[in-house]
Each structure stands twice: as C-alpha cells, then as structure tokens.
Motif scaffolding. Structure first.
Motif, PDB file in Angstrom:
ATOM      1  N   ILE A 257       0.864  -1.171   0.000  1.00  0.00           N
ATOM      2  CA  ILE A 257       0.000   0.000   0.000  1.00  0.00           C
ATOM      3  C   ILE A 257       0.908   1.231   0.000  1.00  0.00           C
ATOM      4  CG2 ILE A 257      -1.603   1.391   1.373  1.00  0.00           C
ATOM      5  CD1 ILE A 257      -2.750  -1.265   2.444  1.00  0.00           C
ATOM      6  N   ILE A 258       0.659   2.146  -0.930  1.00  0.00           N
ATOM      7  CA  ILE A 258       1.427   3.393  -0.985  1.00  0.00           C
ATOM      8  C   ILE A 258       0.443   4.556  -1.002  1.00  0.00           C
ATOM      9  CG2 ILE A 258       3.072   4.791  -2.289  1.00  0.00           C
ATOM     10  CD1 ILE A 258       4.187   2.201  -3.466  1.00  0.00           C
ATOM     11  N   VAL A 259       0.605   5.470  -0.052  1.00  0.00           N
ATOM     12  CA  VAL A 259      -0.244   6.654   0.020  1.00  0.00           C
ATOM     13  C   VAL A 259       0.632   7.891  -0.110  1.00  0.00           C
ATOM     14  CG1 VAL A 259      -1.836   7.999   1.432  1.00  0.00           C
ATOM     15  CG2 VAL A 259      -1.942   5.492   1.478  1.00  0.00           C
ATOM     16  N   THR A 260       0.260   8.774  -1.014  1.00  0.00           N
ATOM     17  CA  THR A 260       0.962  10.045  -1.177  1.00  0.00           C
ATOM     18  C   THR A 260      -0.067  11.171  -1.107  1.00  0.00           C
ATOM     19  OG1 THR A 260       0.758  10.058  -3.600  1.00  0.00           O
ATOM     20  CG2 THR A 260       2.692   8.968  -2.668  1.00  0.00           C
ATOM     21  N   LEU A 261       0.251  12.214  -0.351  1.00  0.00           N
ATOM     22  CA  LEU A 261      -0.661  13.348  -0.179  1.00  0.00           C
ATOM     23  C   LEU A 261       0.047  14.663  -0.511  1.00  0.00           C
ATOM     24  CD1 LEU A 261      -2.313  12.534   3.299  1.00  0.00           C
ATOM     25  CD2 LEU A 261      -3.194  11.968   1.032  1.00  0.00           C
ATOM     26  N   GLY A 262      -0.686  15.550  -1.164  1.00  0.00           N
ATOM     27  CA  GLY A 262      -0.238  16.930  -1.280  1.00  0.00           C
ATOM     28  C   GLY A 262       0.796  17.241  -2.334  1.00  0.00           C
ATOM     29  N   ALA A 263       0.887  16.459  -3.400  1.00  0.00           N
ATOM     30  CA  ALA A 263       1.792  16.845  -4.490  1.00  0.00           C
ATOM     31  C   ALA A 263       1.216  18.086  -5.173  1.00  0.00           C
ATOM     32  CB  ALA A 263       1.934  15.701  -5.499  1.00  0.00           C
ATOM     33  N   PRO A 264       2.028  19.111  -5.406  1.00  0.00           N
ATOM     34  CA  PRO A 264       1.500  20.374  -5.948  1.00  0.00           C
ATOM     35  C   PRO A 264       1.196  20.293  -7.439  1.00  0.00           C
ATOM     36  CG  PRO A 264       3.873  20.499  -5.714  1.00  0.00           C
ATOM     37  CD  PRO A 264       3.469  19.180  -5.131  1.00  0.00           C
ATOM     38  N   TYR A 265       0.359  21.213  -7.881  1.00  0.00           N
ATOM     39  CA  TYR A 265       0.099  21.362  -9.314  1.00  0.00           C
ATOM     40  C   TYR A 265      -0.280  22.812  -9.576  1.00  0.00           C
ATOM     41  CZ  TYR A 265      -4.949  21.462  -8.422  1.00  0.00           C
ATOM     42  OH  TYR A 265      -6.195  21.803  -7.970  1.00  0.00           O
ATOM     43  N   GLU A 266      -0.038  23.268 -10.797  1.00  0.00           N
ATOM     44  CA  GLU A 266      -0.393  24.632 -11.172  1.00  0.00           C
ATOM     45  C   GLU A 266      -1.585  24.661 -12.122  1.00  0.00           C
ATOM     46  OE1 GLU A 266       2.985  26.711 -12.667  1.00  0.00           O
ATOM     47  OE2 GLU A 266       4.139  26.539 -10.811  1.00  0.00           O
ATOM     48  N   ASP A 267      -1.633  23.684 -13.017  1.00  0.00           N
ATOM     49  CA  ASP A 267      -2.703  23.627 -14.008  1.00  0.00           C
ATOM     50  C   ASP A 267      -3.369  22.263 -13.908  1.00  0.00           C
ATOM     51  OD1 ASP A 267      -4.376  23.672 -16.177  1.00  0.00           O
ATOM     52  OD2 ASP A 267      -2.808  23.941 -17.690  1.00  0.00           O
ATOM     53  N   ILE A 268      -4.631  22.220 -13.494  1.00  0.00           N
ATOM     54  CA  ILE A 268      -5.327  20.948 -13.312  1.00  0.00           C
ATOM     55  C   ILE A 268      -5.476  20.182 -14.619  1.00  0.00           C
ATOM     56  CG2 ILE A 268      -7.628  21.928 -13.612  1.00  0.00           C
ATOM     57  CD1 ILE A 268      -6.538  19.060 -11.251  1.00  0.00           C
ATOM     58  N   ASP A 269      -5.493  20.910 -15.740  1.00  0.00           N
ATOM     59  CA  ASP A 269      -5.605  20.243 -17.040  1.00  0.00           C
ATOM     60  C   ASP A 269      -4.271  19.652 -17.485  1.00  0.00           C
ATOM     61  OD1 ASP A 269      -8.351  20.834 -17.393  1.00  0.00           O
ATOM     62  OD2 ASP A 269      -7.835  22.870 -18.046  1.00  0.00           O
ATOM     63  N   ASN A 270      -3.183  20.148 -16.924  1.00  0.00           N
ATOM     64  CA  ASN A 270      -1.850  19.621 -17.225  1.00  0.00           C
ATOM     65  C   ASN A 270      -1.036  19.488 -15.941  1.00  0.00           C
ATOM     66  OD1 ASN A 270      -1.764  19.672 -20.339  1.00  0.00           O
ATOM     67  ND2 ASN A 270      -2.497  21.725 -19.817  1.00  0.00           N
ATOM     68  N   PRO A 271      -1.476  18.598 -15.049  1.00  0.00           N
ATOM     69  CA  PRO A 271      -0.782  18.459 -13.757  1.00  0.00           C
ATOM     70  C   PRO A 271       0.606  17.856 -13.942  1.00  0.00           C
ATOM     71  CG  PRO A 271      -2.405  16.716 -14.014  1.00  0.00           C
ATOM     72  CD  PRO A 271      -2.602  17.657 -15.175  1.00  0.00           C
ATOM     73  N   ASP A 272       1.461  18.078 -12.961  1.00  0.00           N
ATOM     74  CA  ASP A 272       2.826  17.570 -13.039  1.00  0.00           C
ATOM     75  C   ASP A 272       2.920  16.076 -12.702  1.00  0.00           C
ATOM     76  OD1 ASP A 272       3.804  20.071 -13.723  1.00  0.00           O
ATOM     77  OD2 ASP A 272       4.055  20.668 -11.631  1.00  0.00           O
ATOM     78  N   ASP A 273       1.809  15.494 -12.241  1.00  0.00           N
ATOM     79  CA  ASP A 273       1.774  14.059 -11.894  1.00  0.00           C
ATOM     80  C   ASP A 273       2.780  13.707 -10.802  1.00  0.00           C
ATOM     81  OD1 ASP A 273      -0.189  13.753 -13.761  1.00  0.00           O
ATOM     82  OD2 ASP A 273       1.017  12.633 -15.208  1.00  0.00           O
ATOM     83  N   GLY A 274       2.989  14.622  -9.864  1.00  0.00           N
ATOM     84  CA  GLY A 274       3.946  14.353  -8.796  1.00  0.00           C
ATOM     85  C   GLY A 274       3.602  13.126  -7.986  1.00  0.00           C
ATOM     86  N   GLN A 275       2.292  12.899  -7.770  1.00  0.00           N
ATOM     87  CA  GLN A 275       1.869  11.749  -6.977  1.00  0.00           C
ATOM     88  C   GLN A 275       2.148  10.435  -7.713  1.00  0.00           C
ATOM     89  OE1 GLN A 275       0.090  13.162  -9.171  1.00  0.00           O
ATOM     90  NE2 GLN A 275      -1.853  12.181  -9.607  1.00  0.00           N
ATOM     91  N   ILE A 276       2.045  10.456  -9.032  1.00  0.00           N
ATOM     92  CA  ILE A 276       2.325   9.255  -9.826  1.00  0.00           C
ATOM     93  C   ILE A 276       3.827   8.984  -9.844  1.00  0.00           C
ATOM     94  CG2 ILE A 276       2.095   8.152 -12.086  1.00  0.00           C
ATOM     95  CD1 ILE A 276      -0.291   9.956 -12.637  1.00  0.00           C
ATOM     96  N   LYS A 277       4.587  10.027 -10.067  1.00  0.00           N
ATOM     97  CA  LYS A 277       6.047   9.880 -10.096  1.00  0.00           C
ATOM     98  C   LYS A 277       6.571   9.377  -8.754  1.00  0.00           C
ATOM     99  CE  LYS A 277       6.465  13.531 -13.558  1.00  0.00           C
ATOM    100  NZ  LYS A 277       6.851  14.947 -13.818  1.00  0.00           N
ATOM    101  N   ASP A 278       6.009   9.892  -7.670  1.00  0.00           N
ATOM    102  CA  ASP A 278       6.425   9.427  -6.340  1.00  0.00           C
ATOM    103  C   ASP A 278       6.116   7.949  -6.160  1.00  0.00           C
ATOM    104  OD1 ASP A 278       7.350  11.920  -5.650  1.00  0.00           O
ATOM    105  OD2 ASP A 278       5.631  12.453  -4.408  1.00  0.00           O
ATOM    106  N   THR A 279       4.914   7.547  -6.533  1.00  0.00           N
ATOM    107  CA  THR A 279       4.491   6.150  -6.364  1.00  0.00           C
ATOM    108  C   THR A 279       5.361   5.206  -7.176  1.00  0.00           C
ATOM    109  OG1 THR A 279       2.199   6.832  -5.939  1.00  0.00           O
ATOM    110  CG2 THR A 279       2.558   4.551  -6.629  1.00  0.00           C
ATOM    111  N   LEU A 280       5.591   5.543  -8.431  1.00  0.00           N
ATOM    112  CA  LEU A 280       6.400   4.678  -9.285  1.00  0.00           C
ATOM    113  C   LEU A 280       7.853   4.660  -8.821  1.00  0.00           C
ATOM    114  CD1 LEU A 280       4.960   5.491 -12.829  1.00  0.00           C
ATOM    115  CD2 LEU A 280       4.284   3.683 -11.243  1.00  0.00           C
TER     116      LEU A 280
END
Length: 298
Positions: A257-280
């Motif tokens: 189980i991996i939980v990540t909270l609070g990865a920032p983003y500036e544009d919801i239509d083009n998010p940086d996918d920080g939470q995905i990158k962290d998980t992978l």
C-alpha cells in the motif's frame, strides 16, 4: 591449516562489510513531490518507510475510500435500487466537483454507485450512497467518523462524504494506509478498488449503461514501468489537497500500500503528476531478496 583458520576469521568480516555496504546504499536521501508519504508491506504486515506520515492534511477524494467502506458495511443488497439524489447532483455540478456521469434521479443500484464513487470518483455517487443509506450526508458522516475512531485513526476527521475542501476535513498518509489495509479485507471493497473499468446497469438515462474507468489506471497508461504492477487505487485532487494517491501494488510476490498526499500542481488540465512519479519511484526502489526487506530513509 593456518590458511583455513585465516579464512574462517576473514569470512565473517567480509560478510559484515558487504551488509554494511548494502545498508549504506539503501539509506540514500530521496526527495519526493508529495507533502506526506506512507509505504506499507501488506503481505508481511509491516511499515516500509514514511515521511510526514502523521501530518493532518486535506485528502480530497481519498475520502471516498471510507465512504465506500462504510456503505458496504451498511448495504444488504448491492443490486437494490439506490437513485441518484437530485439536490446533491445539482449542488456538485455548481461546485465543479468530479462526477461519474449519472443524472439526478437516475435509477442506479448500490453497486453502480460504489463503482462510480471509486473509479471515476463521482461526487454524485458518494452523496447518493450516503443519502440512500442514512437519509442525509450529515448522518452518514457520523458513521464515517465513528468508523475512524474504531480503527484508531487519530489524525482523521470527516466533514463530508465526497472529499471537497472543508475546514475540519483531514487525514494523514498513515491513517489512509491503515484504513485501506482494513478495507481490503472486505472482498467487495477489494473487487471495486482493483477494478479498471465498469459499466453500470441500464437506465432510461443510459440505455446501454454508463461506462466508467478508474482515474488511477487512466493516468498510468501514460507511463512505462517494469518489475511491479499497480493493481488498484484511488485518486484525489482539490486546490487545498493537491494531488493525492492511494494505491495497492504487487512486486516480488508482495503487496504494498502506498499513500501520497499533497503533491503540488499549477494547471489541473496539465498536472505535473507528482503523486504518480512518487508512487512509481517508490516501487522501483523497493528491494527484496532472501526474505529481507530493505528500508531506506527519506
């Protein structure tokens, strides 16, 4: 004879040096996009690593993990009709909440609403589950907070069932992981959480059923990875919560189980996918050999 004795003396020293070298390599400092991270080995029932794991943070639609769990524990027949609440539907449309695609008053079933809340993160589905079960979202939220107390989730409190930003609505990375650990023991919950897509029952509004796809698996299709598998998940995003993910993955015959909270983003239509990158990134770094799990420091 002396050479053998020397070998016996040197061998343990060599082994110790090798073990220390491996530990040093695995204790690298890793920087993450997310404000909080928690990694749990579900198979061996133990924590792997954590970062700000007990910090109280908004969790957006990861709220719906509890919404679905409490719903399942209070539904007798998943095939029973549970219509979409029209008032909630209209309010959530105005608030620009994430929606599954049902219409107010649509004659859905409890099963439809559960999959709609989990996979496309439908706000109308979450609110309708609560209203059909408890008569109001406020009454249902009381059940959610009662369950949080039962599970000893000390850094969690709910104010709504859909995860919209609201004062007093928060959780922590560790609490969500422990909630998910408990919820996965429910076979129906596990089936919903690990489903990639679902088609609802036929209704007048959707004669062919409403097709839904997991927001987690939809985003993962943009990434290439090997050596592990993400087998289920829930996403969540709001202005205050940022990008949040709670996933179940498999690597080397172990479930995590991996939980990540609070990865920032500036544009919801083009998010940086920080939470995905962290998980992978976490999954790639997990190392397992000869029954020993290596823990690194973040």
């Amino acid at each position: 004879m002396k050479k053998k004795n020397l070998l016996y003396i040197l061998l343990p020293i060599i082994l110790i040096v090798l073990i220390l070298a491996v530990r040093k390599q695995t204790k690298e400092v890793v920087e993450y996009n997310s404000k909080a991270v928690y990694v749990y080995n579900l198979t061996d029932d133990k924590e792997i690593t954590s970062y700000n794991e007990s910090e109280k943070l908004p969790m957006a639609s990861l709220t719906k993990i509890m919404t679905c769990l409490v719903s399942l524990e209070n539904i007798d027949d998943l095939a029973a009709f549970a219509p979409v609440d029209t008032e909630s539907y209209q309010r959530l449309v105005k608030e620009n909440a994430s929606m599954a695609g049902f219409f107010g008053g649509e004659t859905t079933t409890y099963r439809d609403l559960l999959y709609a809340a989990m996979l496309p993160s439908g706000g109308e589905a979450s609110d309708s589950l609560a209203i059909n079960i408890s008569g109001s979202t406020l009454e249902f939220v009381e059940l959610m907070n009662k369950k949080a107390q039962e599970l000893d989730l000390k850094n969690t409190h709910f104010q709504n069932v859909d995860g919209m930003d609201e004062p007093g609505h928060y959780s922590s990375a560790k609490d969500i992981a422990m909630l998910l650990k408990y919820a996965l023991e429910n076979d129906n919950f596990r089936s919903i959480f690990t489903k990639k897509e679902y088609v609802s029952t036929h209704t007048a509004d959707h004669p062919d059923g409403l097709y839904m796809k997991s927001t987690v698996f939809s985003r993962l299709s943009d990434y290439n990875y090997d050596g592990f598998e993400v087998i289920g998940g829930k996403s969540g995003t709001t202005d205050k919560a940022g990008l949040c993910w709670a996933t179940l993955s498999s690597k080397n015959a172990k479930e995590y189980i991996i939980v990540t909270l609070g990865a920032p983003y500036e544009d919801i239509d083009n998010p940086d996918d920080g939470q995905i990158k962290d998980t992978l990134n976490i999954l790639e770094r997990l190392w397992y050999a000869k029954g020993i799990n290596i823990r690194w420091k973040i």
